[in-house]
Write an enzyme that holds these catalytic residues in place. Structure first.
Site, short mmCIF file in Angstrom:
data_model
loop_
_atom_site.label_atom_id
_atom_site.label_comp_id
_atom_site.label_asym_id
_atom_site.label_seq_id
_atom_site.Cartn_x
_atom_site.Cartn_y
_atom_site.Cartn_z
N HIS A 179 0.77 -1.38 -0.20
CA HIS A 179 -0.02 -0.25 0.08
C HIS A 179 0.80 1.35 -0.06
CE1 HIS A 179 -3.27 2.72 1.66
NE2 HIS A 179 -2.40 3.38 1.82
N GLU A 180 1.74 1.31 1.01
CA GLU A 180 2.61 2.48 1.15
C GLU A 180 3.56 2.56 -0.34
OE1 GLU A 180 2.20 4.85 3.06
OE2 GLU A 180 0.61 3.78 4.23
N HIS A 183 1.79 4.52 -2.93
CA HIS A 183 1.78 5.69 -2.92
C HIS A 183 2.74 6.38 -4.09
CE1 HIS A 183 -1.49 6.60 -0.54
NE2 HIS A 183 -1.00 5.88 0.42
N TYR A 194 -4.04 14.91 -2.91
CA TYR A 194 -4.57 14.04 -1.78
C TYR A 194 -5.47 14.99 -0.80
CZ TYR A 194 -3.39 10.77 1.91
OH TYR A 194 -3.57 9.71 2.85
N GLU A 203 -5.60 6.96 -1.89
CA GLU A 203 -5.69 5.91 -0.94
C GLU A 203 -6.45 4.41 -1.39
OE1 GLU A 203 -4.62 5.31 2.18
OE2 GLU A 203 -3.54 7.26 2.12
N ASP A 276 -9.09 14.81 8.03
CA ASP A 276 -8.40 13.72 7.13
C ASP A 276 -8.36 14.04 5.69
OD1 ASP A 276 -7.02 11.11 6.55
OD2 ASP A 276 -8.96 10.10 6.20
N HIS A 281 -9.27 8.65 3.78
CA HIS A 281 -9.06 7.15 4.34
C HIS A 281 -10.45 6.60 4.50
CE1 HIS A 281 -5.07 8.27 5.34
NE2 HIS A 281 -4.73 7.32 5.12
#
Length: 361
Positions: A179-180, A183, A194, A203, A276, A281
């Site tokens: 996942h990271e 990005h 974002y 996300e 957020d 998210h």
């Protein structure tokens, strides 16, 4: 688009600071009556806020060559560092590419997770690393004290060890690593803003490919996969199975300390909030669910047809940085038709988006 002094085009990208544990979970923990638990969450929140501010202030639009086709002999270039429970990055080098595993399981998991991510992008989509041009993959483990997160900072991966009561070591879940790092792929391709729906897409794309990396590494078909993000991250005693569920958004956890999973599965329950970054998210549950519906409708290996459609949209050059869910949905249908002609793929994509309340036609 400009050139790098020759004929080769370059694209300018702005990295963002992205974490796997969303702020709403840490906010809930920070208000807990257990001061040790609350202090860990508050420390993590303060750190993440400072990192986001620093990234906005210091981010430079870097020139990156357009990715070319990967060769079959492409290999990852991984380096793992030990931050020693400090916040100075990267830390002390503890494992380099090609070296044998050591006794630190966290280091070994980080190394393997970077490799699993590299393998999926290379073998399924012919992409050579995160930038498409063999970018070295660096990661720091044992970051800070009781740090309840993992993040991509625009240059490298960073993993906390968790507090041991709510979260365990953040190298535990390969989908979190995928996942990271995804990005980073988004940073070098569509560069989705974002905030709001484009941020939720940012996300969601990371959740999609994080899940696909896990499925690919385990050899699972779409119907065999658990479609959970962060399965294994929650410590024993926490009432939950993961951070998010693509199969059933809103059901990943329901715990007195964490709160209840707020993700919607359809546009009917879309959450409008200024927190957020506009709920990136939270509302990512909607495109997540659309991908799950498409992948399971098509069957087989989800990284093949369904994943290929998403990858084509992310890297095709038509996805605007401020894209909405409708924009993305329409491009997935177009990409399915372009690659698979008048087959079941485009109809399945239309149906999946319709099921979550997004009109793709």
């Amino acid at each position: 688009m400009t050139t790098n002094g020759g004929s080769e085009p370059v694209i300018h990208r702005t990295p963002v600071f992205c974490t796997i544990v969303p702020p709403h979970i840490l906010d809930h923990l920070a208000a807990h009556e257990d001061r040790a638990l609350a202090d860990s969450a508050l420390r993590t929140l303060q750190h993440d806020s400072a990192q986001r501010t620093r990234r906005r202030v210091t981010a430079v639009r870097t020139a990156t060559a357009v990715a070319g086709p990967a060769t079959a002999t492409a290999q990852p270039r991984r380096t793992i560092y030990d931050a020693g429970h400090r916040t100075d990055l990267p830390g002390t080098e503890v494992r380099a590419e090609g070296t044998e595993p050591g006794q630190d399981a966290t280091v070994n998991r980080a190394y393997a997770g970077l490799g699993a991510t590299f393998d999926l992008y290379l073998k399924a989509y012919e992409r050579d690393s995160i930038d498409g041009n063999g970018l070295p993959l660096n990661a720091s483990v044992h970051y800070d004290v009781n740090y309840d997160n993992a993040f991509w900072n625009g240059d490298q991966m960073v993993f906390g060890d968790g507090d041991g009561e709510i979260f365990v070591d953040f190298t535990t879940s390969v989908d979190v690593i995928g996942h990271e790092l995804t990005h980073g792929v988004t940073q070098y391709t569509a560069n989705l803003e974002y905030y709001g729906q484009s941020g939720a897409l940012n996300e969601s794309v990371s959740d999609v490919f994080g899940s696909l990396i896990k499925q690919y590494s385990l050899g699972q078909t779409a119907d065999q996969a658990d479609w959970l993000i962060g399965e294994g991250l929650l410590a024993p005693g926490v009432h939950g199975v993961a951070l998010r569920s693509m199969k059933a958004p809103g059901t990943a956890y329901d715990d007195t300390r964490l709160g209840k999973d707020p993700q919607p599965a359809t546009m009917q329950h879309y959450v409008r909030t200024s927190r957020d970054n506009g709920g990136v998210h939270i509302n990512s549950g909607i495109p997540n669910h659309a991908f799950y519906l498409l992948a399971t409708a098509l069957g087989g290996n989800a990284w093949e047809r369904a994943g290929q459609i998403w990858y084509d949209v992310l890297t095709g050059g038509e996805l605007r940085s401020e894209a909405t869910f409708v924009d993305f949905a329409k491009l997935t249908v177009a990409a399915a038709r372009a690659r698979y002609q008048a087959g079941e793929e485009s109809e399945a994509a239309l149906k999946a988006w319709a099921q979550v309340g997004v009109q793709a036609s």
